[in-house]
Design a protein around this motif. Structure first.
Motif, PDB file in Angstrom:
ATOM      1  N   ARG A  75      47.066  42.099  84.916  1.00 27.35           N
ATOM      2  CA  ARG A  75      48.272  42.297  83.976  1.00 27.35           C
ATOM      3  C   ARG A  75      49.517  42.271  84.587  1.00 27.35           C
ATOM      4  NH1 ARG A  75      47.343  47.098  79.893  1.00 27.35           N
ATOM      5  NH2 ARG A  75      49.106  46.010  78.905  1.00 27.35           N
ATOM      6  N   THR A  76      50.425  41.611  84.151  1.00 27.15           N
ATOM      7  CA  THR A  76      51.658  41.310  84.904  1.00 27.15           C
ATOM      8  C   THR A  76      52.705  42.503  84.653  1.00 27.15           C
ATOM      9  OG1 THR A  76      52.768  39.800  83.229  1.00 27.15           O
ATOM     10  CG2 THR A  76      51.385  38.838  84.897  1.00 27.15           C
ATOM     11  N   TYR A  77      53.497  42.768  85.210  1.00 23.02           N
ATOM     12  CA  TYR A  77      54.462  43.822  84.844  1.00 23.02           C
ATOM     13  C   TYR A  77      55.216  43.359  83.630  1.00 23.02           C
ATOM     14  CZ  TYR A  77      59.101  46.073  84.961  1.00 23.02           C
ATOM     15  OH  TYR A  77      60.392  46.764  84.627  1.00 23.02           O
ATOM     16  N   GLU A  78      55.618  41.954  83.483  1.00 25.04           N
ATOM     17  CA  GLU A  78      56.355  41.522  82.280  1.00 25.04           C
ATOM     18  C   GLU A  78      55.371  41.759  80.988  1.00 25.04           C
ATOM     19  OE1 GLU A  78      57.882  39.781  85.914  1.00 25.04           O
ATOM     20  OE2 GLU A  78      55.780  39.754  85.052  1.00 25.04           O
ATOM     21  N   ASP A  79      54.287  41.508  81.064  1.00 26.62           N
ATOM     22  CA  ASP A  79      53.338  41.910  79.959  1.00 26.62           C
ATOM     23  C   ASP A  79      53.117  43.470  79.644  1.00 26.62           C
ATOM     24  OD1 ASP A  79      51.025  41.652  78.097  1.00 26.62           O
ATOM     25  OD2 ASP A  79      49.832  42.180  79.775  1.00 26.62           O
ATOM     26  N   VAL A  80      53.095  44.111  80.736  1.00 26.72           N
ATOM     27  CA  VAL A  80      52.948  45.832  80.455  1.00 26.72           C
ATOM     28  C   VAL A  80      54.194  46.280  80.118  1.00 26.72           C
ATOM     29  CG1 VAL A  80      52.653  47.981  81.519  1.00 26.72           C
ATOM     30  CG2 VAL A  80      51.067  45.889  81.979  1.00 26.72           C
ATOM     31  N   SER A  81      55.471  45.811  80.603  1.00 27.16           N
ATOM     32  CA  SER A  81      56.788  46.253  80.250  1.00 27.16           C
ATOM     33  C   SER A  81      56.913  45.919  78.829  1.00 27.16           C
ATOM     34  CB  SER A  81      57.658  45.973  81.083  1.00 27.16           C
ATOM     35  OG  SER A  81      57.872  44.579  81.220  1.00 27.16           O
ATOM     36  N   ALA A  82      56.667  44.585  78.624  1.00 28.04           N
ATOM     37  CA  ALA A  82      57.069  44.043  77.162  1.00 28.04           C
ATOM     38  C   ALA A  82      56.185  44.867  76.215  1.00 28.04           C
ATOM     39  CB  ALA A  82      56.735  42.528  77.001  1.00 28.04           C
ATOM     40  N   ARG A  83      54.830  45.018  76.227  1.00 32.59           N
ATOM     41  CA  ARG A  83      54.064  45.995  75.385  1.00 32.59           C
ATOM     42  C   ARG A  83      54.687  47.298  75.171  1.00 32.59           C
ATOM     43  NH1 ARG A  83      48.735  46.026  73.340  1.00 32.59           N
ATOM     44  NH2 ARG A  83      48.006  47.909  72.843  1.00 32.59           N
ATOM     45  N   LEU A  84      54.791  47.868  76.219  1.00 26.77           N
ATOM     46  CA  LEU A  84      55.465  49.387  76.246  1.00 26.77           C
ATOM     47  C   LEU A  84      57.038  49.199  75.521  1.00 26.77           C
ATOM     48  CD1 LEU A  84      54.759  50.682  79.806  1.00 26.77           C
ATOM     49  CD2 LEU A  84      53.728  51.496  77.470  1.00 26.77           C
ATOM     50  N   LEU A  85      57.672  48.606  75.681  1.00 28.10           N
ATOM     51  CA  LEU A  85      59.204  48.414  75.012  1.00 28.10           C
ATOM     52  C   LEU A  85      58.929  48.068  73.800  1.00 28.10           C
ATOM     53  CD1 LEU A  85      61.928  48.714  75.415  1.00 28.10           C
ATOM     54  CD2 LEU A  85      62.010  46.062  75.959  1.00 28.10           C
ATOM     55  N   ASP A  86      57.898  47.129  73.283  1.00 29.15           N
ATOM     56  CA  ASP A  86      57.637  47.043  71.814  1.00 29.15           C
ATOM     57  C   ASP A  86      57.198  48.191  71.231  1.00 29.15           C
ATOM     58  OD1 ASP A  86      58.336  44.090  72.143  1.00 29.15           O
ATOM     59  OD2 ASP A  86      56.248  43.743  72.279  1.00 29.15           O
ATOM     60  N   ASP A  87      56.277  48.872  71.579  1.00 32.61           N
ATOM     61  CA  ASP A  87      55.841  50.292  71.213  1.00 32.61           C
ATOM     62  C   ASP A  87      56.936  51.272  71.095  1.00 32.61           C
ATOM     63  OD1 ASP A  87      53.575  51.868  70.626  1.00 32.61           O
ATOM     64  OD2 ASP A  87      54.005  52.876  72.332  1.00 32.61           O
ATOM     65  N   MET A  88      57.753  51.322  72.118  1.00 34.35           N
ATOM     66  CA  MET A  88      58.925  52.248  71.951  1.00 34.35           C
ATOM     67  C   MET A  88      59.753  51.873  70.653  1.00 34.35           C
ATOM     68  SD  MET A  88      61.732  53.535  74.770  1.00 34.35           S
ATOM     69  CE  MET A  88      62.597  51.905  74.526  1.00 34.35           C
ATOM     70  N   VAL A  89      60.154  50.592  70.866  1.00 34.17           N
ATOM     71  CA  VAL A  89      61.124  50.411  69.744  1.00 34.17           C
ATOM     72  C   VAL A  89      60.319  50.520  68.388  1.00 34.17           C
ATOM     73  CG1 VAL A  89      62.151  48.077  68.415  1.00 34.17           C
ATOM     74  CG2 VAL A  89      62.242  48.461  71.065  1.00 34.17           C
ATOM     75  N   GLU A  90      59.261  50.242  68.101  1.00 36.27           N
ATOM     76  CA  GLU A  90      58.417  50.474  66.928  1.00 36.27           C
ATOM     77  C   GLU A  90      58.372  52.062  66.631  1.00 36.27           C
ATOM     78  OE1 GLU A  90      57.542  48.787  64.267  1.00 36.27           O
ATOM     79  OE2 GLU A  90      58.262  47.117  65.324  1.00 36.27           O
ATOM     80  N   ARG A  91      57.836  52.781  67.388  1.00 35.78           N
ATOM     81  CA  ARG A  91      57.765  54.365  67.478  1.00 35.78           C
ATOM     82  C   ARG A  91      59.238  54.998  67.182  1.00 35.78           C
ATOM     83  NH1 ARG A  91      54.981  57.463  70.622  1.00 35.78           N
ATOM     84  NH2 ARG A  91      55.360  56.140  72.543  1.00 35.78           N
TER      85      ARG A  91
END
Length: 127
Positions: A75-91
């Protein structure tokens, strides 16, 4: 609070992933040594357990069949960071990127370099 999904990474798992992203393929012992060099001195068994969990979660892949096992990030840094950022924006911001941006700008004044990077990103997105 709900437990994170199995695909999400804990803080410790993310610290281990940063080592693999930076250095590529490593054994658990080498990852432990690299973590110690950054000031995070964990027991070998702790790092080995984190590596095993990351392998089970699909973040790391074992590349050999004999010991010591070597792992590489899949899993790339880009994939993981995008997922975490999307989660933070939503929550945290209830899906509002605008609120995120406003909060970032309110936190502290941007440096000249940060402003230049922001301008460059905005120009590239508008093309």
């Amino acid at each position: 609070m709900a437990r994170p999904s199995a695909r999400d990474l804990t803080e410790r798992e993310l610290e281990v992933m940063h080592i693999f992203w930076k250095h590529g393929s490593l054994t658990a012992a080498a990852a432990r040594d690299r973590l110690a060099a950054t000031g995070l001195d964990l027991a070998y068994t702790t790092v080995a357990t984190l590596v095993r969990i990351l392998n089970e979660k699909g973040s790391l892949e074992q590349t050999n069949k004999e010991r010591p096992f070597v792992y590489r990030p899949i899993r790339t840094y880009e994939d993981v960071s995008a997922r975490l950022l999307d989660d933070m924006v939503e929550r945290v911001f209830r899906g509002s990127r605008e609120h995120l941006l406003v909060r970032l700008m309110e936190q502290r004044k941007l440096t000249a370099q940060e402003r230049a990077v922001l301008r460059q990103v905005l120009e590239e997105v508008e093309l």
